[in-house]
Design an enzyme around this catalytic site. Structure first.
Site, PDB file in Angstrom:
ATOM      1  N   ASP A 111      11.120  -3.961  -2.733  1.00  0.00           N
ATOM      2  CA  ASP A 111      11.095  -5.138  -2.086  1.00  0.00           C
ATOM      3  C   ASP A 111       9.625  -5.965  -1.700  1.00  0.00           C
ATOM      4  OD1 ASP A 111      10.441  -3.846   0.137  1.00  0.00           O
ATOM      5  OD2 ASP A 111      11.980  -4.569   1.350  1.00  0.00           O
ATOM      6  N   HIS A 112       8.589  -5.125  -1.776  1.00  0.00           N
ATOM      7  CA  HIS A 112       7.167  -5.562  -1.393  1.00  0.00           C
ATOM      8  C   HIS A 112       6.567  -5.844  -2.633  1.00  0.00           C
ATOM      9  CE1 HIS A 112       8.112  -4.274   2.861  1.00  0.00           C
ATOM     10  NE2 HIS A 112       6.864  -4.521   3.035  1.00  0.00           N
ATOM     11  N   ASP A 162       8.717   1.042   7.909  1.00  0.00           N
ATOM     12  CA  ASP A 162       8.051  -0.453   7.901  1.00  0.00           C
ATOM     13  C   ASP A 162       8.315  -0.861   9.377  1.00  0.00           C
ATOM     14  OD1 ASP A 162       7.864  -2.915   5.947  1.00  0.00           O
ATOM     15  OD2 ASP A 162       8.726  -3.416   7.846  1.00  0.00           O
ATOM     16  N   ARG A 206       4.683 -13.039  10.732  1.00  0.00           N
ATOM     17  CA  ARG A 206       2.870 -12.350  11.127  1.00  0.00           C
ATOM     18  C   ARG A 206       2.103 -13.549  10.464  1.00  0.00           C
ATOM     19  NH1 ARG A 206       3.861  -6.016   9.740  1.00  0.00           N
ATOM     20  NH2 ARG A 206       4.380  -5.789  12.013  1.00  0.00           N
ATOM     21  N   ARG A 215       2.051   0.791   8.052  1.00  0.00           N
ATOM     22  CA  ARG A 215       1.301   1.517   6.790  1.00  0.00           C
ATOM     23  C   ARG A 215       0.507   2.559   7.479  1.00  0.00           C
ATOM     24  NH1 ARG A 215      -1.654  -4.026   5.467  1.00  0.00           N
ATOM     25  NH2 ARG A 215       0.295  -4.892   5.881  1.00  0.00           N
TER      26      ARG A 215
END
Ligand code: MIC
Ligand code: SF4
Length: 640
Positions: free
Chosen positions: A64-65, A119, A379, A535
């Site tokens: 998805d990223h 995540d 964010r 991460r």
């Protein structure tokens, strides 16, 4: 004594330690998830552990990223993850199926279960009563192999929601209010539980918006009760069988309490560049807006998108605004298409993006220079959008849609009657983009394209250490500061040597070069060092550059665990005033570090002829990992 919801789930999964404040506890993990940006590392580490089939009830690998595929790199990563998943008993959600947290909530999450994900927004699962944690990739790999997941026993916070939201006020405004009150450091070491009569008024997607952004509080996780609303959601997903009721006991004890009267809340925004920099839309005023982005794991549900479609219906996006919409999942997207809402969105002039993280992680749609971008995301760290001087405001879908039409920041309360959106009694279920693990794993060949590089390993701690201070940072350094993401860099998540050239690039562009010259060194950090993403690259890359220790005022939880996993010492100033006495370029010596770490005593630090003490607050298990030069080295030692 009665138990909180979290205490009940923790107790049912406790395999190590005692549930006493601050003590490390080991938990059995029922489910894991990974996404592609952290997944390649997690699976490389899983492979290094030599476990054949995952031992969890359900493990899912999401893509998805990085879905731009502007070169072979992303596609190589997808292929590797897809094949490794098929071979080892992991479900594989293909690119296009949606954002991990949204899809997991829809198709796999279950109340009362534990979930860890590589995540930081994995706590989204708390919206259906899961105890879900963001973790480093190595921790996820260990859990897939059947190992425990370790956390310091958190404190318990109860947020009591009274009353009900006024029209046009949204779940996003609730969590922004919590952020305003508690700050981005306020949740560290805590589990946030939601309670009170207001809970029943919130749908599962609304609850998930709130638990999702618990990550921005720095909280260990957040959780809602599992009630009739939860049951209805799971039944509508064809998964009513996984429902169990969950509530705290009436005499449960909380360390902290907060009450929010939903009736009094107004539409809010987090202003640049921190999620806790919150003010009312009214208070900020009608500033001109260049871009509006609706989506991300925070606000991309069917419910959110239907509200947006209803606001846009029959209207036009302002000529000076670029509006993007990323539905959270294929399920959401398809339902919008079938019921015509997508047509309302398109006709209004929105740009439709893939069901993926997209602009949230800077994968395209960077705003214009100094542009103002309203986003329903979680964010707004400086530079994360890909435009260093852009000004990102975090807002609800209602505020975003209203402002996209007006061209200026607009309080949706000015729009008149609010459209009524009901939660569907049946979601459109289609799991064709989720590939099941192979029936004959021995026939699956794991494909490793040229973008898949090995990861660095730490080395055993030596008796003493002398090096240079290679960086000194301020407070609240995020993992986006440590290692930026975005379209140019995300494709290199499985290529640490290349990625290392960008470490701290927006804080101090000379950092990678300096590390190479000095053969590594020590980083000095402020408070809440490493907040934000999970991460583990933010530890693995400094490790690759030779960083031996980070000496900070305090750490964010996941990043501290990642440092330990990599074998980098997480040290804190015993007296924060010593922070002012050290400078970039100073020589720093830890004369007795091996002995002191072994004994669990304070660490002696010498800088420029001055000595002071630092703490290395880790559990015995972490201590052993640090001595061995990281968790994988330690596991290998144990296996011998
Ligand atoms: C993020 O929102 O920053 C990410 C990208 O989802 C990260 C994970 C990553 O860095 O890959 C997260 O939140 O953990
Ligand atoms: Fe993706 Fe953004 Fe959610 Fe991270 S915060 S998982 S990048 S949508």
């Amino acid at each position: 004594m009665g138990k909180t919801i979290a205490e009940k789930i923790l107790a049912a999964h406790l395999v190590d330690g005692e549930m006493l404040p601050g003590q490390e506890i080991g938990l059995r993990i029922d489910q894991t998830l990974t996404q592609d940006a952290t997944g390649t590392m997690a699976y490389l580490q899983f492979e290094a552990m030599g476990v054949d089939q995952v031992k969890t009830e359900r493990s899912v690998a999401y893509i998805d990223h990085n879905t731009l595929q502007s070169g072979f790199e992303n596609a190589d990563d997808h292929k590797y993850i897809g094949t490794v998943a098929r071979k080892h008993g992991i479900y594989y959600s293909k690119a296009g199926n949606g954002i991990c947290h949204q899809v997991h909530l829809e198709r796999f999450g279950a109340p009362g279960k534990t979930l860890i994900g590589s995540d930081s927004h994995t706590p989204t699962g708390g919206g259906i009563g899961m105890l879900a944690f963001g973790a480093g990739g190595l921790d996820v790999a260990v859990a897939m192999g059947g190992g425990a997941y370790y956390i310091p026993m958190p404190k318990m916070v109860r947020v009591t929601l009274t009353g009900a939201l006024k029209p046009w006020v949204s779940a996003k405004d609730i969590i922004l209010e919590v952020l305003r009150r508690m700050s981005v450091k306020g949740g560290v070491g805590k589990i946030i539980e939601y309670a009170g009569e207001g809970v029943a008024t919130l749908s599962v997607p609304e609850r998930a918006t709130i638990t999702n952004m618990g990550a921005e509080l720095g909280a260990t996780t957040s959780v809602f009760p599992s009630d009739d609303v939860t049951r209805a959601f799971l039944e509508a997903q064809g998964r009513g069988d996984v429902w169990v009721p969950l509530a705290s006991d009436p005499d449960a004890v909380y360390d902290e309490e907060l009450t929010i009267d939903l009736n009094t809340l107004k539409p809010l925004a987090a202003k640049p560049h921190m999620p806790d920099n919150v003010e009312t839309i009214e208070g900020i005023g009608a500033i001109k807006v260049n871009q509006v982005c609706i989506g991300s794991c925070t606000n991309s549900s069917y419910y959110d998108m239907m509200k947006v479609a209803a606001i846009l219906k029959g209207k036009r996006v302002h000529p000076d605004v670029s509006l993007t919409i990323s539905p959270g999942s294929m399920q959401v997207f398809n339902m919008l298409a079938k019921n015509g809402a997508l047509s309302d969105i398109i006709a209004a002039g929105a740009r439709i993006l893939e069901c993926a993280c997209g602009p949230c992680i800077g994968m395209g749609q960077s705003p214009e220079s100094a542009g103002v971008s309203l986003r329903t995301f979680n964010r707004n760290f400086e530079g994360r959008s890909g435009t260093q001087d852009a000004k990102i405001y975090l807002v609800s879908p209602e505020t975003a849609a209203a402002s996209a039409i007006a061209g200026v920041l607009t309080d949706p309360c000015t729009l008149g009657d609010m459209p009524q959106i009901d939660m569907p009694t049946h979601f459109d279920i289609n799991d064709d983009m989720i590939i099941k693990p192979a029936e004959h794993p021995e026939d699956v060949e794991v494909v490793r394209g040229p973008n898949i590089h090995p990861f660095p390993l730490g080395s055993a701690l030596e008796a003493s250490y002398t090096g240079k201070i290679v960086l000194k940072t301020e407070d609240n350094i995020t993992t986006d500061h440590i290692l930026p993401a975005g379209a140019k860099l995300l494709p290199y998540r499985s290529n640490i040597p290349y990625y290392s050239n960008y470490c701290f690039i927006n804080v101090d562009p000379k950092f990678p070069e300096r590390c190479k010259q000095e053969g590594g060194g020590v980083i000095i950090g402020g408070a809440n060092y490493g907040q934000g993403s999970s991460r583990e690259h933010a530890a693995l890359v400094p490790l690759y550059l030779g960083v031996k220790a980070v000496l900070a005022k305090s750490f964010a939880r996941i990043h501290k665990a990642n440092l330990v996993n990599s074998g980098i010492l997480p040290l804190t100033f015993a007296d924060p005033a010593d922070y002012d006495a050290v400078a970039l370029g100073n020589t720093i010596t830890l004369p007795h570090v091996l002995e002191e770490v072994k004994n669990g005593s304070q660490i002696t630090v010498q800088v420029g002829g001055r000595a002071f003490m630092a703490d290395c607050e880790v559990s015995d298990r972490q201590r052993a990992a640090l001595l061995a030069g990281g968790t994988l080295n330690y596991a290998k030692q144990q296996a011998k």
